[in-house]
Scaffold this motif. Structure first.
Motif, PDB file in Angstrom:
ATOM      1  N   GLY A   1       0.692  -1.051   0.110  1.00 25.05           N
ATOM      2  CA  GLY A   1      -0.128  -0.011  -0.127  1.00 25.05           C
ATOM      3  C   GLY A   1       0.864   1.122  -0.015  1.00 25.05           C
ATOM      4  O   GLY A   1       2.125   1.064  -0.118  1.00 25.05           O
ATOM      5  N   LEU A   2       0.076   2.456  -0.146  1.00 22.17           N
ATOM      6  CA  LEU A   2       0.725   3.600   0.280  1.00 22.17           C
ATOM      7  C   LEU A   2       0.818   4.336   1.494  1.00 22.17           C
ATOM      8  O   LEU A   2      -0.086   4.270   2.127  1.00 22.17           O
ATOM      9  N   ASN A   3       1.799   4.873   1.771  1.00 19.69           N
ATOM     10  CA  ASN A   3       2.132   5.533   3.127  1.00 19.69           C
ATOM     11  C   ASN A   3       1.461   6.754   3.026  1.00 19.69           C
ATOM     12  O   ASN A   3       1.725   7.484   2.224  1.00 19.69           O
ATOM     13  N   VAL A   4       0.579   7.150   4.098  1.00 20.60           N
ATOM     14  CA  VAL A   4       0.290   8.305   4.341  1.00 20.60           C
ATOM     15  C   VAL A   4       0.943   9.095   5.522  1.00 20.60           C
ATOM     16  O   VAL A   4       0.989   8.448   6.760  1.00 20.60           O
ATOM     17  N   ARG A   5       1.429  10.196   5.334  1.00 19.14           N
ATOM     18  CA  ARG A   5       2.442  10.743   6.478  1.00 19.14           C
ATOM     19  C   ARG A   5       1.926  12.129   6.965  1.00 19.14           C
ATOM     20  O   ARG A   5       0.991  12.675   6.431  1.00 19.14           O
TER      21      ARG A   5
ATOM     22  N   ASN B   1      10.407  12.074   5.556  1.00 18.57           N
ATOM     23  CA  ASN B   1      10.881  12.510   7.010  1.00 18.57           C
ATOM     24  C   ASN B   1       9.764  12.579   8.040  1.00 18.57           C
ATOM     25  O   ASN B   1      10.174  12.638   9.176  1.00 18.57           O
ATOM     26  N   HIS B   2       8.613  12.476   7.490  1.00 16.58           N
ATOM     27  CA  HIS B   2       7.477  12.689   8.507  1.00 16.58           C
ATOM     28  C   HIS B   2       6.936  11.251   8.870  1.00 16.58           C
ATOM     29  O   HIS B   2       6.900  10.277   8.025  1.00 16.58           O
ATOM     30  N   LYS B   3       6.103  11.297   9.878  1.00 12.45           N
ATOM     31  CA  LYS B   3       5.581  10.160  10.603  1.00 12.45           C
ATOM     32  C   LYS B   3       4.613   9.454   9.593  1.00 12.45           C
ATOM     33  O   LYS B   3       3.835   9.911   9.116  1.00 12.45           O
TER      34      LYS B   3
ATOM     35  N   TRP C   1      -0.518  13.238   4.329  1.00 10.37           N
ATOM     36  CA  TRP C   1       0.259  13.554   3.029  1.00 10.37           C
ATOM     37  C   TRP C   1       0.799  12.503   2.286  1.00 10.37           C
ATOM     38  O   TRP C   1       1.156  11.625   2.736  1.00 10.37           O
ATOM     39  N   VAL C   2       0.554  12.446   0.880  1.00  6.40           N
ATOM     40  CA  VAL C   2       1.007  11.333   0.192  1.00  6.40           C
ATOM     41  C   VAL C   2       1.966  11.832  -0.989  1.00  6.40           C
ATOM     42  O   VAL C   2       1.641  12.963  -1.385  1.00  6.40           O
TER      43      VAL C   2
END
Length: 212
Positions: A39-43, A49-51, A109-110
């Motif tokens: 899947g795609l990470n959402v930060r 560099n963000h969680k 954010w993606v």
């Protein structure tokens, strides 16, 4: 008599206007084009560099021939340096024909490299302005809402309801034969790719819409 050299033409007149610097407000619907099974990470912010807050499922392919590509749908409200703030992620159950998959539904954010859009614009512009020069156009006013554009597009920037999209259609794609691509659309893009600003974004995968 002294002669002055003509002023150099600004690079922007020869290429597509880049996305505005810094964080900008946007408003459009997009689709998640991630194919990684993880899947795609959402930060939490615009950058790796963000969680990581959560993930969004990848494209789901049906058993049809050709297969139906069902992508998670999201709403974009801001852009910054190639990243986009999304919210209200959801499956399109008309395409998945299954219960909604677990996913992060909040705001985060993606990367725009994993987002694509469907545009019913009749021309791609050099700038996010309806009066800007057209640098990308389809045959007989065809829009950029076909499967080829959606599957091979990625989002570079946004400004209001305008989206800067880069396309990378395969060299043997029939769609290319009906496109008029100005040199400005290719400037700064990887070989074989081209970009333009488009509006009239359609946020529905399975049918046409007027884009608003």
């Amino acid at each position: 008599m002294l002669f002055r050299a003509a002023p150099a033409v600004r690079a922007q007149s020869e290429s597509v206007a880049p996305a505005p610097a810094g964080q900008v407000a946007c408003s459009f619907g997009a689709f998640v084009s991630e194919t990684d099974p993880e899947g795609l990470n959402v930060r939490a912010g615009p950058g790796t560099n963000h969680k990581v807050l959560g993930t969004l499922p990848p494209v789901k392919l049906s058993g049809d021939d050709p297969p139906v590509r069902a992508m998670v749908e999201v709403e974009v409200s801001a852009g910054a340096n190639g990243w986009f703030r999304i919210a209200k992620a959801r499956d399109n159950e008309m395409l998945t024909d299954a219960a909604p998959r677990p996913m992060f539904k909040g705001s985060g954010w993606v990367s725009g490299r994993k987002l694509t859009v469907k545009s019913q614009a009749s021309a791609g512009r050099q700038r996010p302005d309806a009066k800007a020069p057209a640098i990308l156009s389809g045959q007989d006013g065809a829009s950029f809402d076909g499967d080829a554009f959606v599957q091979h597009g990625r989002v570079l920037g946004c400004s209001g309801k305008w989206v800067l999209v880069e396309y990378g259609l395969p060299a043997d794609s029939e769609v290319l034969t009906g496109l008029t691509i100005a040199p400005a659309a290719k400037a700064g893009a990887e070989a074989g790719r081209f970009r333009a600003w488009v509006d009239r974004i359609c946020a529905t995968q399975e049918t046409s819409c007027d884009g608003g």
